[in-house]
Design a protein around this motif. Structure first.
Motif, PDB file in Angstrom:
ATOM      1  N   LYS A 246     -11.240 -25.610  27.523  1.00 13.92           N
ATOM      2  CA  LYS A 246     -11.558 -24.530  26.605  1.00 13.92           C
ATOM      3  C   LYS A 246     -10.999 -24.443  25.501  1.00 13.92           C
ATOM      4  CE  LYS A 246     -14.403 -20.294  26.869  1.00 13.92           C
ATOM      5  NZ  LYS A 246     -14.554 -18.680  28.308  1.00 13.92           N
ATOM      6  N   HIS A 247     -10.256 -24.379  25.648  1.00 15.51           N
ATOM      7  CA  HIS A 247      -9.375 -23.313  24.733  1.00 15.51           C
ATOM      8  C   HIS A 247      -8.712 -24.788  23.603  1.00 15.51           C
ATOM      9  CE1 HIS A 247      -6.484 -25.070  27.262  1.00 15.51           C
ATOM     10  NE2 HIS A 247      -5.998 -24.800  26.590  1.00 15.51           N
ATOM     11  N   LEU A 248      -9.040 -25.882  23.823  1.00 21.71           N
ATOM     12  CA  LEU A 248      -9.003 -26.627  22.618  1.00 21.71           C
ATOM     13  C   LEU A 248      -9.674 -26.884  21.651  1.00 21.71           C
ATOM     14  CD1 LEU A 248      -7.558 -29.107  25.302  1.00 21.71           C
ATOM     15  CD2 LEU A 248      -6.488 -27.858  24.287  1.00 21.71           C
ATOM     16  N   GLN A 249      -9.728 -25.999  20.620  1.00 20.46           N
ATOM     17  CA  GLN A 249     -11.272 -25.697  20.249  1.00 20.46           C
ATOM     18  C   GLN A 249     -10.740 -26.556  18.744  1.00 20.46           C
ATOM     19  OE1 GLN A 249     -13.526 -23.842  20.379  1.00 20.46           O
ATOM     20  NE2 GLN A 249     -12.567 -23.423  22.188  1.00 20.46           N
ATOM     21  N   ASP A 250     -10.089 -27.708  18.099  1.00 17.70           N
ATOM     22  CA  ASP A 250      -9.486 -28.183  17.653  1.00 17.70           C
ATOM     23  C   ASP A 250      -9.961 -29.739  17.802  1.00 17.70           C
ATOM     24  OD1 ASP A 250      -8.696 -26.156  15.836  1.00 17.70           O
ATOM     25  OD2 ASP A 250      -6.666 -26.227  15.725  1.00 17.70           O
ATOM     26  N   LEU A 251     -10.229 -29.869  19.272  1.00 18.17           N
ATOM     27  CA  LEU A 251     -10.014 -31.308  19.675  1.00 18.17           C
ATOM     28  C   LEU A 251     -11.061 -31.967  18.712  1.00 18.17           C
ATOM     29  CD1 LEU A 251      -8.592 -32.847  22.007  1.00 18.17           C
ATOM     30  CD2 LEU A 251     -10.264 -31.788  23.330  1.00 18.17           C
ATOM     31  N   LYS A 252     -10.746 -33.568  19.232  1.00 16.51           N
ATOM     32  CA  LYS A 252     -12.316 -33.679  18.361  1.00 16.51           C
ATOM     33  C   LYS A 252     -12.449 -35.367  19.288  1.00 16.51           C
ATOM     34  CE  LYS A 252     -10.795 -32.669  13.295  1.00 16.51           C
ATOM     35  NZ  LYS A 252     -11.928 -32.200  13.555  1.00 16.51           N
ATOM     36  N   PHE A 253     -10.888 -35.861  19.910  1.00 17.62           N
ATOM     37  CA  PHE A 253     -10.931 -36.806  20.823  1.00 17.62           C
ATOM     38  C   PHE A 253     -11.058 -36.690  21.986  1.00 17.62           C
ATOM     39  CE2 PHE A 253      -9.702 -41.010  22.275  1.00 17.62           C
ATOM     40  CZ  PHE A 253     -10.303 -42.098  22.814  1.00 17.62           C
ATOM     41  N   LEU A 254     -11.715 -36.861  23.590  1.00 15.50           N
ATOM     42  CA  LEU A 254     -11.325 -36.757  24.611  1.00 15.50           C
ATOM     43  C   LEU A 254     -11.426 -38.058  25.348  1.00 15.50           C
ATOM     44  CD1 LEU A 254     -10.570 -35.006  27.072  1.00 15.50           C
ATOM     45  CD2 LEU A 254     -12.130 -33.755  27.000  1.00 15.50           C
ATOM     46  N   SER A 255     -10.897 -38.535  25.796  1.00 15.91           N
ATOM     47  CA  SER A 255     -10.691 -39.741  26.638  1.00 15.91           C
ATOM     48  C   SER A 255     -10.812 -40.214  28.678  1.00 15.91           C
ATOM     49  CB  SER A 255     -10.617 -41.165  26.680  1.00 15.91           C
ATOM     50  OG  SER A 255     -10.691 -42.098  27.361  1.00 15.91           O
ATOM     51  N   LEU A 256     -11.738 -39.387  29.054  1.00 18.96           N
ATOM     52  CA  LEU A 256     -11.585 -39.341  30.886  1.00 18.96           C
ATOM     53  C   LEU A 256     -12.237 -40.749  31.074  1.00 18.96           C
ATOM     54  CD1 LEU A 256     -12.939 -35.582  31.034  1.00 18.96           C
ATOM     55  CD2 LEU A 256     -10.521 -36.746  31.028  1.00 18.96           C
ATOM     56  N   SER A 257     -12.448 -42.440  30.655  1.00 19.88           N
ATOM     57  CA  SER A 257     -12.641 -42.847  30.762  1.00 19.88           C
ATOM     58  C   SER A 257     -11.837 -43.274  32.073  1.00 19.88           C
ATOM     59  CB  SER A 257     -12.883 -44.374  30.118  1.00 19.88           C
ATOM     60  OG  SER A 257     -13.572 -44.971  30.212  1.00 19.88           O
ATOM     61  N   ARG A 258     -12.573 -44.422  32.987  1.00 15.70           N
ATOM     62  CA  ARG A 258     -11.982 -44.872  34.199  1.00 15.70           C
ATOM     63  C   ARG A 258     -11.508 -44.282  34.843  1.00 15.70           C
ATOM     64  NH1 ARG A 258     -11.765 -50.411  33.779  1.00 15.70           N
ATOM     65  NH2 ARG A 258     -12.710 -51.283  31.811  1.00 15.70           N
ATOM     66  N   ASN A 259     -12.031 -43.242  34.998  1.00 12.19           N
ATOM     67  CA  ASN A 259     -11.271 -42.420  36.651  1.00 12.19           C
ATOM     68  C   ASN A 259     -12.039 -42.015  38.066  1.00 12.19           C
ATOM     69  OD1 ASN A 259      -8.499 -40.757  35.488  1.00 12.19           O
ATOM     70  ND2 ASN A 259      -9.735 -40.637  33.580  1.00 12.19           N
ATOM     71  N   MET A 270     -16.655 -28.638  21.282  1.00  9.81           N
ATOM     72  CA  MET A 270     -17.166 -29.341  20.781  1.00  9.81           C
ATOM     73  C   MET A 270     -17.061 -30.235  19.638  1.00  9.81           C
ATOM     74  SD  MET A 270     -19.444 -29.366  16.464  1.00  9.81           S
ATOM     75  CE  MET A 270     -20.878 -28.025  17.616  1.00  9.81           C
ATOM     76  N   ILE A 271     -17.219 -31.586  20.097  1.00  9.00           N
ATOM     77  CA  ILE A 271     -15.923 -33.193  20.082  1.00  9.00           C
ATOM     78  C   ILE A 271     -16.619 -34.220  19.598  1.00  9.00           C
ATOM     79  CG2 ILE A 271     -14.058 -34.565  21.315  1.00  9.00           C
ATOM     80  CD1 ILE A 271     -14.805 -33.148  23.946  1.00  9.00           C
ATOM     81  N   GLU A 272     -15.683 -34.998  18.486  1.00 11.22           N
ATOM     82  CA  GLU A 272     -16.240 -35.740  17.728  1.00 11.22           C
ATOM     83  C   GLU A 272     -16.582 -37.075  18.830  1.00 11.22           C
ATOM     84  OE1 GLU A 272     -14.434 -36.064  13.839  1.00 11.22           O
ATOM     85  OE2 GLU A 272     -14.876 -34.111  13.534  1.00 11.22           O
ATOM     86  N   TRP A 273     -15.568 -36.849  19.485  1.00 12.39           N
ATOM     87  CA  TRP A 273     -15.316 -38.265  20.777  1.00 12.39           C
ATOM     88  C   TRP A 273     -15.376 -38.111  21.996  1.00 12.39           C
ATOM     89  CZ3 TRP A 273     -16.429 -43.685  18.618  1.00 12.39           C
ATOM     90  CH2 TRP A 273     -16.533 -44.565  19.624  1.00 12.39           C
ATOM     91  N   PHE A 274     -16.618 -38.307  22.716  1.00 15.55           N
ATOM     92  CA  PHE A 274     -16.311 -37.684  23.861  1.00 15.55           C
ATOM     93  C   PHE A 274     -16.743 -38.546  25.420  1.00 15.55           C
ATOM     94  CE2 PHE A 274     -18.332 -35.803  28.186  1.00 15.55           C
ATOM     95  CZ  PHE A 274     -16.701 -35.269  28.883  1.00 15.55           C
ATOM     96  N   ASP A 275     -15.345 -39.393  25.998  1.00 17.10           N
ATOM     97  CA  ASP A 275     -15.454 -40.939  26.613  1.00 17.10           C
ATOM     98  C   ASP A 275     -15.471 -40.769  27.978  1.00 17.10           C
ATOM     99  OD1 ASP A 275     -15.908 -43.203  27.681  1.00 17.10           O
ATOM    100  OD2 ASP A 275     -14.462 -43.960  26.791  1.00 17.10           O
ATOM    101  N   ILE A 276     -16.440 -40.436  28.804  1.00 14.29           N
ATOM    102  CA  ILE A 276     -16.811 -40.202  29.946  1.00 14.29           C
ATOM    103  C   ILE A 276     -17.226 -41.402  31.238  1.00 14.29           C
ATOM    104  CG2 ILE A 276     -18.440 -39.631  30.217  1.00 14.29           C
ATOM    105  CD1 ILE A 276     -17.289 -37.061  32.456  1.00 14.29           C
TER     106      ILE A 276
END
Length: 515
Positions: A246-259, A270-276
């Motif tokens: 929640k507090h990572l307001q500058d986050l643009k890329f988040l990958s949680l793939s392969r979990n 608001m993320i530009e690239w979210f990979d789940i």
């Protein structure tokens, strides 16, 4: 003339002999001004040759096992040192310290046999590679004095523990305040201690990909407010606290793939690239729309999705974003979901699957009402804003004229924040008085995707254009320019009356200019 020619020949011979004498055996040297060795590359050696006035030394792929304290004592001007792909298992204290190489900027020690981070590294370093060694423990106190460090790589080691700096690490000061990239990719790390960020708060790119992390707590990344790229691919993550990101307001890329994740995380920025993709998600309730909808690109393919009526809202959302494949470079399987169940839909991909296949006999409550399409509607606390018309270069929006702020009587404005898909930095903001009730967003590009966010803010705010909630965002694709418009232009150009009008107007303009 003959004397001058002989002089040049003697000069060349003397210079060549001098170069041969200064360049060590088995090395290639590029000489700079005043016979200084600029760049030296050596092969087939088990030690670093002593050299003066060198800017860079490449000793990659040799057979060096120990780096002695006096190996570089003649090279105070050294800026780049590559010792990758050797057999180094020991580096003597101060061998690469400030007293020996005070101007060293880049150090590559990857693909060796180091078991720990070298002590007393010169603080002038900006780029440090310690990847592919045998390091099992990292003490951040060994790194925090590197005030100029920009990139630090500890990939492909045997790291099982990262020891944060303690109260007695006085040399750390403000820490690695210039650090941009910190990578622990492909190690054995099972947990992240939130206290480790005390001296690396400025990091922008952080990777824990392919480790053994199982849980993300609320404060796991506390303090990393400037983090933009977070890669957690290939771990064992199953539990994520609702407020982890929640507090990572500058986050643009988040990958949680392969979990091992079976649900969409809550309260995402608001993320530009979210990979789940490639997790264990079967059903995504519609209440998760507030987490998914603001994300410009979200990849949820390669999950065992149960294609039932409850998932129809997500299928419809995917349909509106399928055009993104033309703009992004990603594996098709990650982007396009496929059904795992029920059995008769197993393996069917959503790009060819009809909505009727999800078995909804009637509209779900909350997905659409009788009057308005929720895909074209913002539901704010104070008012509802709807899209009245989507054109090729414009967008008409309307809302009910209400007394926003009553009973406080405080003046408010409706703020529209709009940017083209993939170009978040080119954000445009428009503030409109709520009593107007309508507005036209112009100068858009035909057949293009736009992210539009709406909020109501106090008119007293100093920068109302920067205040908006990612929960109130929609994605709109403008229409293509129709053939009718092209036909109209062509018809006008082919009409003789058009040219007569142009000539008449030109004569009138010329006449009045003369007078």
């Amino acid at each position: 003339m003959e004397i001058m020619g002989l002089f040049h020949i003697l000069t060349l011979v003397i210079t060549t002999c001098h170069m041969t004498s200064t360049c060590p055996d088995g090395c290639q040297c590029d000489e700079g001004q005043e016979n200084k060795l600029m760049h030296v590359t050596c092969q087939g050696r088990d030690t670093i040759p002593l050299m003066k006035n060198v800017l860079s030394i490449n000793m990659s792929a040799n057979s060096i096992s120990v780096m002695h304290g006096k190996s570089l004592e003649k090279s105070p001007t050294l800026k780049m040192l590559d010792l990758s792909f050797n057999n180094i298992n020991r580096i003597e204290i101060d061998a690469i310290g400030a007293g020996v190489v005070p101007e060293l900027v880049s150090l590559n020690l990857s693909h060796n046999h180091l078991t720990s981070v070298p002590k007393n590294i010169t603080p002038s370093l900006q780029y440090i590679r310690l990847s592919s060694n045998d390091i099992d423990i990292v003490r951040l106190s060994d790194l925090c004095h590197l005030k100029n460090a920009i990139h630090v790589y500890l990939d492909h080691n045997k790291l099982g523990e990262i020891i944060p700096t303690g109260q007695h690490d006085e040399d750390c000061g403000v820490g690695l305040e210039k650090l941009e990239i910190l990578s622990f990719r492909d190690n054995l790390i099972e947990k992240i201690d939130r206290t480790m960020w005390k001296h690396v708060r400025s990091v922008r790119y952080l990777s824990f990909a392919y480790n053994g992390i199982k849980t993300l707590k609320e404060d796991t990344f506390k303090g990393l407010r400037g983090l933009r790229y977070l890669d957690l691919t290939g771990n064992r993550i199953k539990t994520i606290h609702p407020k982890t990101f929640k507090h990572l307001q500058d986050l643009k890329f988040l990958s949680l793939s392969r979990n091992y994740i079976d649900d969409i995380p809550d309260e995402l920025p608001m993320i530009e690239w979210f990979d789940i993709s490639n997790n264990r998600i079967t059903v995504v309730p519609e209440k998760k729309k507030i987490s998914l909808y603001p994300q410009e690109v979200f990849l949820f393919g390669q999950n065992p999705l149960n294609c039932v009526c409850e998932m129809l809202w997500l299928k419809e959302l995917f349909d509106t974003r399928e055009y993104q494949l033309k703009y992004i470079d990603v594996e098709t399987e990650k982007f396009i979901p496929a059904c795992s169940s029920p059995d008769h839909l197993h393996g069917d991909t959503w790009d060819v699957l009809a909505n009727e296949a999800f078995g909804c006999n009637q509209p779900l409550s909350g997905t659409a009402n009788e009057d308005e399409d929720d895909n074209l509607l913002w539901r704010l606390k104070d008012l509802s804003v709807r899209i009245a018309e989507i054109g090729d270069t414009y967008l008409k929006v309307e809302w009910d004229s209400v007394n926003i702020g009553v009973p406080s009587k405080e003046k408010h404005v409706v703020v529209f924040n709009i940017h083209k898909f993939g170009r978040k930095k080119q954000l445009t903001s428009v503030s409109v008085h709520p009593q107007i009730g309508r507005y036209v967003l112009k100068a858009l590009s035909p057949a293009s995707g736009y992210i539009i966010c709406v909020t109501v803010v106090s008119e007293k705010l100093q920068e109302p254009r920067n205040v908006y909630s990612s929960d109130n965002c929609l994605e709109i694709v403008t229409r293509e320019t129709t053939g009718t418009e092209v036909y109209w232009v062509w018809h006008m150009l082919m009409n003789p009356t058009f040219y007569l009008s142009v000539i008449t107007l030109s004569v009138l303009v010329l006449y009045f200019n003369v007078w």
